[in-house]
Design a protein around this motif. Structure first.
Motif, PDB file in Angstrom:
ATOM      1  N   GLY A  93       0.801  -1.220   0.000  1.00 26.87           N
ATOM      2  CA  GLY A  93       0.000   0.000   0.000  1.00 26.87           C
ATOM      3  C   GLY A  93       0.822   1.252   0.000  1.00 26.87           C
ATOM      4  O   GLY A  93       0.348   2.328   0.399  1.00 26.87           O
ATOM      5  N   THR A  94       2.076   1.151  -0.425  1.00 33.25           N
ATOM      6  CA  THR A  94       2.943   2.326  -0.474  1.00 33.25           C
ATOM      7  C   THR A  94       3.533   2.452  -1.857  1.00 33.25           C
ATOM      8  O   THR A  94       3.477   1.521  -2.673  1.00 33.25           O
ATOM      9  CB  THR A  94       4.091   2.217   0.549  1.00 33.25           C
ATOM     10  N   SER A  95       4.127   3.564  -2.121  1.00 34.24           N
ATOM     11  CA  SER A  95       4.837   3.760  -3.376  1.00 34.24           C
ATOM     12  C   SER A  95       6.277   4.122  -3.030  1.00 34.24           C
ATOM     13  O   SER A  95       6.569   4.570  -1.908  1.00 34.24           O
ATOM     14  CB  SER A  95       4.196   4.897  -4.190  1.00 34.24           C
ATOM     15  N   PRO A  96       7.200   3.922  -3.956  1.00 33.15           N
ATOM     16  CA  PRO A  96       8.601   4.276  -3.669  1.00 33.15           C
ATOM     17  C   PRO A  96       8.725   5.703  -3.163  1.00 33.15           C
ATOM     18  O   PRO A  96       8.022   6.603  -3.623  1.00 33.15           O
ATOM     19  CB  PRO A  96       9.288   4.089  -5.024  1.00 33.15           C
ATOM     20  N   GLU A  97       9.601   5.903  -2.176  1.00 29.73           N
ATOM     21  CA  GLU A  97       9.783   7.227  -1.593  1.00 29.73           C
ATOM     22  C   GLU A  97      10.317   8.205  -2.639  1.00 29.73           C
ATOM     23  O   GLU A  97      10.910   7.820  -3.645  1.00 29.73           O
ATOM     24  CB  GLU A  97      10.750   7.129  -0.409  1.00 29.73           C
ATOM     25  N   ALA A  98      10.115   9.469  -2.370  1.00 30.31           N
ATOM     26  CA  ALA A  98      10.508  10.506  -3.337  1.00 30.31           C
ATOM     27  C   ALA A  98      12.000  10.474  -3.615  1.00 30.31           C
ATOM     28  O   ALA A  98      12.457  10.830  -4.699  1.00 30.31           O
ATOM     29  CB  ALA A  98      10.101  11.882  -2.800  1.00 30.31           C
ATOM     30  N   SER A  99      12.755  10.005  -2.610  1.00 34.94           N
ATOM     31  CA  SER A  99      14.212   9.995  -2.781  1.00 34.94           C
ATOM     32  C   SER A  99      14.717   8.804  -3.591  1.00 34.94           C
ATOM     33  O   SER A  99      15.910   8.702  -3.856  1.00 34.94           O
ATOM     34  CB  SER A  99      14.887   9.979  -1.398  1.00 34.94           C
ATOM     35  N   VAL A 100      13.784   7.883  -3.951  1.00 29.49           N
ATOM     36  CA  VAL A 100      14.184   6.688  -4.685  1.00 29.49           C
ATOM     37  C   VAL A 100      14.504   7.062  -6.129  1.00 29.49           C
ATOM     38  O   VAL A 100      13.645   7.556  -6.858  1.00 29.49           O
ATOM     39  CB  VAL A 100      13.072   5.613  -4.638  1.00 29.49           C
ATOM     40  N   ASN A 101      15.724   6.884  -6.530  1.00 28.07           N
ATOM     41  CA  ASN A 101      16.136   7.254  -7.879  1.00 28.07           C
ATOM     42  C   ASN A 101      16.687   6.080  -8.688  1.00 28.07           C
ATOM     43  O   ASN A 101      16.900   6.206  -9.890  1.00 28.07           O
ATOM     44  CB  ASN A 101      17.218   8.341  -7.818  1.00 28.07           C
ATOM     45  N   SER A 102      16.968   4.941  -8.028  1.00 24.99           N
ATOM     46  CA  SER A 102      17.593   3.832  -8.737  1.00 24.99           C
ATOM     47  C   SER A 102      16.926   2.525  -8.347  1.00 24.99           C
ATOM     48  O   SER A 102      16.120   2.453  -7.404  1.00 24.99           O
ATOM     49  CB  SER A 102      19.088   3.772  -8.400  1.00 24.99           C
ATOM     50  N   GLU A 103      17.311   1.460  -9.095  1.00 26.68           N
ATOM     51  CA  GLU A 103      16.781   0.137  -8.778  1.00 26.68           C
ATOM     52  C   GLU A 103      17.198  -0.291  -7.379  1.00 26.68           C
ATOM     53  O   GLU A 103      16.416  -0.882  -6.641  1.00 26.68           O
ATOM     54  CB  GLU A 103      17.255  -0.882  -9.819  1.00 26.68           C
ATOM     55  N   ASP A 104      18.433   0.016  -7.006  1.00 23.63           N
ATOM     56  CA  ASP A 104      18.886  -0.342  -5.662  1.00 23.63           C
ATOM     57  C   ASP A 104      18.059   0.351  -4.597  1.00 23.63           C
ATOM     58  O   ASP A 104      17.756  -0.220  -3.539  1.00 23.63           O
ATOM     59  CB  ASP A 104      20.358   0.025  -5.476  1.00 23.63           C
ATOM     60  N   ASP A 105      17.661   1.573  -4.861  1.00 24.65           N
ATOM     61  CA  ASP A 105      16.836   2.305  -3.896  1.00 24.65           C
ATOM     62  C   ASP A 105      15.481   1.631  -3.717  1.00 24.65           C
ATOM     63  O   ASP A 105      14.951   1.539  -2.603  1.00 24.65           O
ATOM     64  CB  ASP A 105      16.642   3.751  -4.352  1.00 24.65           C
TER      65      ASP A 105
END
Length: 689
Positions: A93-105
């Motif tokens: 029920g979440t989406s990747p955080e705004a700081s997520v920029n890469s696959e590793d993130d």
């Protein structure tokens, strides 16, 4: 398995295919309770066996006890770690955080959030159709699951068991619980039918014959039978209703075999009931290398048995139907190769338990519909009659008492999938007792303890009894007086009777006094009974038998070419019904004549004593026109010249060591040598000089 069915009305409405998996559910509850130390569960089995249904049942269990669960379908084309983690985050029920920029993130965020949830509540991750996640298998094992808390439980479901890499890790090995799914057994199938309003035993047995306990086919078959009038179900009707759906299931299985050449190998393997690398190579008419064989046995519809590997019965059935109608000449070619293979295996060996098994397989292919129906069986681990030990005699007494007390009316249903023919035999309780009514243990023990043969089930309980008397000077007095045998032996001319009176240390034939099974509705016991008769037929001796006067016995014996004697009829079973005496003589060359007669009746004109070698390559000379080696023998010889061992030669040519030994033995014979050193010397002298 037990406690069938899973009594939950909502479950039955949500998933009518779920049945007979109570043991798996119980184990999953133990995993949830952390009582067995496993947090990785591997569910595997062939297409339609119920993997997804079981995962949905696991999912339901989690919801009922308040465990957080996430189900991920492998069909969703998640071929990268990032795609997989993105789906888990979506389920959270979440989406990747705004700081997520890469696959590793994305991966790190997924692991962080799963562990956060797992700190406050138990979490179960369910991965279905895992064969579609092969590209991320290593990542899941080495980089993802190891970073999750050990309280988090993962269930991985797919067609194949997890790869060896999982088991090579000591850490994963102690945390992994394997749950292979197989077809329902006959008891579970009967219970399922009862739950769904089908109580006719003949209909249940017909349904079993058609589906072999395959859950998806069981569900479809039950629906078909529910929509038909129970008294209007005719022979073959169920097959006609379900054949399209069965073809659909088979096509799902064959998605694992995209290359046509590999499908040809599957076709050949399907014509064999059991196969190994050697027998399959023989049937193909070419050598199947080790790599190709290992690819074959890794398919989800191929499984290991006591006698080799076997293609799933439903797939075999459809492949045989398709091949025999699409390419009858190819199908006939395979059958001839199979018969030839078993014929050679049987005739080229000393008589052992193994050759008796070859005899049974040979009879399966040449004996016609009735022997095939008897030999069909209901399981992959058939049980055989064995000589009784002195310690078994109290159990034999209990067996006879139990049979007397529990005799009942029975309806025997046998089925031959090749001809799609069913055979029904009805037997009253009184008729059921006939086969044991003349067993007097004290009298028979006077003849010898070796008369008794018993069949035991997995619990070591006796479920079958045979009394087979060796005919000699000692037993002849008993046979001349006994109601089952006296008419035949008294009717013989003196010279023929004298021929039976051989010394006690030997025998002039067998008299089958008794042959009985505890439950005539159990098809696996019919297999064991038929196999006992076949082992006697192929022993190369004379067999005399006067069974109870029912078509069940007469059809079985006459289908194996036992002949009624001109005299020997009696009324010893019920005092009024004539019971004929049958005889079969396979002594000496008569056994080979018998086999060839059976093959001709089956429409197979062998070959038999002139069968060519499996090699289809044209022989090629190697330097000396008087020394003819096949192409494969030449390759083996060249590698032998390099100093390679048998194992190294096998690895180089992608063959088995057994096949290499066969080629070496063939060269030993051609060059009249007895070992590798002499062979090399002869090759140098005649060929490589």
């Amino acid at each position: 398995m037990n406690s069938f069915p899973y009594k939950d009305d909502q479950m039955e409405q949500a998933d009518p295919l779920f049945m007979g998996r109570q043991q798996e559910l119980a184990l999953f509850h133990e995993v949830l309770g952390m009582t067995i130390g496993a947090n990785l569960v591997n569910v595997y089995g062939t297409g339609g066996i119920g993997k997804s249904s079981l995962l949905h049942a696991f999912q339901r269990c989690c919801k009922q006890i308040g465990v957080r669960e996430f189900l991920i379908e492998g069909h969703s084309s998640m071929q990268t770690p990032a795609a997989f983690c993105a789906q888990v985050l979506q389920l959270l029920g979440t989406s990747p955080e705004a700081s997520v920029n890469s696959e590793d993130d994305i991966v790190n965020a997924c692991i962080r959030q799963l562990n956060a949830v797992n700190e406050t509540e138990q979490v179960v991750l369910l991965l279905d159709a895992y064969e579609y996640m092969e590209s991320i298998d290593n990542w899941l094992r080495e980089h993802f699951l190891v970073r999750l808390g050990k309280r988090l439980i993962t269930v991985i479901a797919g067609r194949l068991p997890l790869s060896e890499a999982w088991y090579l890790s000591p850490e994963w090995r102690k945390r992994l619980l394997s749950l292979p799914l197989s077809e329902l057994n006959f008891t579970e199938a009967r219970q399922f039918c009862h739950v769904n309003g089908i109580h006719s035993e003949s209909s249940i047995i017909q349904l079993w014959n058609e589906t072999k306990g395959h859950p998806l086919m069981m569900a479809v078959a039950v629906i078909a039978m529910q929509h038909a009038a129970k008294d209007a179900i005719e022979e073959g009707a169920l097959r006609a209703k379900n054949i399209d759906f069965l073809s659909y299931i088979v096509e799902r299985w064959l998605r694992e075999v995209p290359v046509q050449s590999d499908r040809t190998i599957v076709e050949a393997a399907s014509t064999l009931r059991y196969f190994n690398q050697d027998s399959l190579s023989y049937v193909l008419g070419r050598e199947l290398d080790t790599r190709g064989f290992r690819e074959l046995i890794r398919y989800s519809f191929v499984y290991k048995t006591h006698h080799g590997w076997r293609v799933h019965d439903l797939l075999r059935s459809v492949v045989i139907q398709d091949l025999s109608s699409r390419s009858p000449k190819q199908y006939e070619h395979y059958l001839i190769r199979i018969v030839s293979y078993y014929y050679e295996q049987f005739t080229s060996r000393r008589r052992t338990n193994e050759t008796t098994w070859f005899a049974g397989e040979l009879m399966y292919y040449i004996g016609g519909p009735i022997p095939r129906a008897f030999l069909q069986g209901l399981g992959t681990m058939p049980r055989y009659f064995q000589p009784a030990a002195p310690s078994d005699f109290e159990a034999i007494r209990h067996y006879l008492q139990r049979r007397e007390e529990e005799a009942r009316d029975t309806e025997i249903q046998l089925y031959d999938p090749y001809s799609n023919r069913s055979f029904q035999y009805r037997q009253s309780a009184g008729q059921s007792r006939h086969s044991i009514m003349w067993v007097n243990l004290n009298e028979l023990c006077e003849i010898g303890l070796d008369c008794f043969w018993i069949l035991k089930d997995v619990n070591e309980t006796i479920v079958g009894l045979a009394v087979i008397i060796p005919i000699n000077r000692k037993s002849l007095d008993y046979l001349l007086q006994h109601p089952l045998s006296s008419a035949y032996f008294h009717g013989l001319e003196k010279c023929r009777l004298d021929a039976y009176a051989v010394p006690e240390s030997t025998r002039s034939g067998w008299f089958i006094h008794t042959i009985d099974i505890a439950d005539f509705e159990n098809a696996q016991l019919h297999f064991s009974l038929a196999h006992l008769i076949i082992s006697l037929v192929f022993s190369g001796e004379q067999i005399i038998v006067s069974p109870p006067p029912t078509s069940y016995y007469s059809d079985a014996l006459e289908s194996m070419l036992f002949e009624k004697t001109a005299h020997g009829a009696h009324t010893g079973y019920d005092g009024k019904t004539p019971s004929p005496t049958y005889i079969l003589d396979t002594r000496g060359d008569k056994l080979l004549n018998y086999l060839e007669h059976m093959m001709k009746l089956a429409g197979i004109e062998l070959i038999t004593r002139k069968q060519p070698d499996v090699e289809k390559h044209e022989p090629k000379p190697m330097g000396n026109p008087e020394v003819i080696l096949t192409e494969r023998e030449r390759q083996v010889a060249e590698l032998l010249r390099e100093g390679l061992t048998n194992a190294q030669i096998a690895n180089r040519l992608h063959l088995s060591e057994i096949t290499i030994k066969k080629h070496l033995n063939a060269m030993f014979q051609k060059l009249e040598v007895t070992n590798r050193t002499l062979l090399l010397s002869k090759l140098i002298e005649l060929i490589w000089k």
